[in-house]
Design a protein around this motif. Sequence first.
Motif, PDB file in Angstrom:
ATOM      1  N   UNK A  54       0.899  -1.214   0.009  1.00 18.63           N
ATOM      2  CA  UNK A  54      -0.107   0.023  -0.047  1.00 18.63           C
ATOM      3  C   UNK A  54       0.762   1.260  -0.164  1.00 18.63           C
ATOM      4  N   UNK A  55       0.548   2.289  -0.732  1.00 10.14           N
ATOM      5  CA  UNK A  55       1.257   3.381  -1.024  1.00 10.14           C
ATOM      6  C   UNK A  55       0.316   4.592  -1.074  1.00 10.14           C
ATOM      7  N   UNK A  56       0.269   5.449  -0.291  1.00 11.63           N
ATOM      8  CA  UNK A  56      -0.372   6.574  -0.185  1.00 11.63           C
ATOM      9  C   UNK A  56       0.486   7.801  -0.642  1.00 11.63           C
ATOM     10  N   UNK A  57      -0.001   8.492  -1.646  1.00 10.10           N
ATOM     11  CA  UNK A  57       0.862   9.740  -2.244  1.00 10.10           C
ATOM     12  C   UNK A  57      -0.081  10.887  -2.064  1.00 10.10           C
ATOM     13  N   UNK A 101      -3.547  -3.217  -3.295  1.00  9.14           N
ATOM     14  CA  UNK A 101      -4.082  -4.435  -4.119  1.00  9.14           C
ATOM     15  C   UNK A 101      -5.614  -4.198  -4.241  1.00  9.14           C
ATOM     16  N   UNK A 102      -6.413  -4.790  -5.050  1.00  5.91           N
ATOM     17  CA  UNK A 102      -7.757  -4.885  -5.218  1.00  5.91           C
ATOM     18  C   UNK A 102      -8.571  -5.334  -4.061  1.00  5.91           C
ATOM     19  N   UNK A 103      -7.873  -6.404  -3.392  1.00  2.00           N
ATOM     20  CA  UNK A 103      -8.737  -6.918  -2.403  1.00  2.00           C
ATOM     21  C   UNK A 103      -8.648  -6.207  -1.139  1.00  2.00           C
ATOM     22  N   UNK A 104      -7.820  -4.987  -1.156  1.00  6.12           N
ATOM     23  CA  UNK A 104      -7.827  -4.274   0.112  1.00  6.12           C
ATOM     24  C   UNK A 104      -9.003  -3.078  -0.053  1.00  6.12           C
ATOM     25  N   UNK A 105     -10.123  -3.302   1.082  1.00  4.19           N
ATOM     26  CA  UNK A 105     -11.133  -2.606   0.845  1.00  4.19           C
ATOM     27  C   UNK A 105     -10.607  -0.845   1.174  1.00  4.19           C
ATOM     28  N   UNK A 106     -11.100   0.025   0.608  1.00  4.05           N
ATOM     29  CA  UNK A 106     -10.565   1.563   0.984  1.00  4.05           C
ATOM     30  C   UNK A 106     -11.928   2.282   0.981  1.00  4.05           C
ATOM     31  N   UNK A 107     -12.255   2.857   2.112  1.00  2.00           N
ATOM     32  CA  UNK A 107     -13.650   3.512   2.242  1.00  2.00           C
ATOM     33  C   UNK A 107     -13.189   4.791   2.957  1.00  2.00           C
TER      34      UNK A 107
END
Length: 90
Positions: free
Chosen positions: A18-21, A37-43
């Motif tokens: 996971x990279x946050x820019x 990755x697609x399997x990591x939920x981001x809400x």
Amino acid sequence: MLVLARKTDQAILLGDGIRIVVLGVSGDRVRIGIEAPREVPILRQELRDAVEESNLDASDSGSAAERWQAFQAAVGQGKGAPSGDSTRAA
């Protein structure tokens, strides 16, 4: 809570995937990009909180079957559970 200062185009790495820019800053708003990755939920937290509140409200208002029966009674269709998609060809 870990607090970090970042400038535009600088990143924070979480684990291996996971990279946050920081994409930009304008006034009191920060634009960020998240690569994960697609399997990591981001809400967004406010969205998750609204869903949780809605679920609590629904559970407080009785079971799904009771709500369905109340709906049917309100529209004059009598009692019973839904029998499936009425638009499907037989």
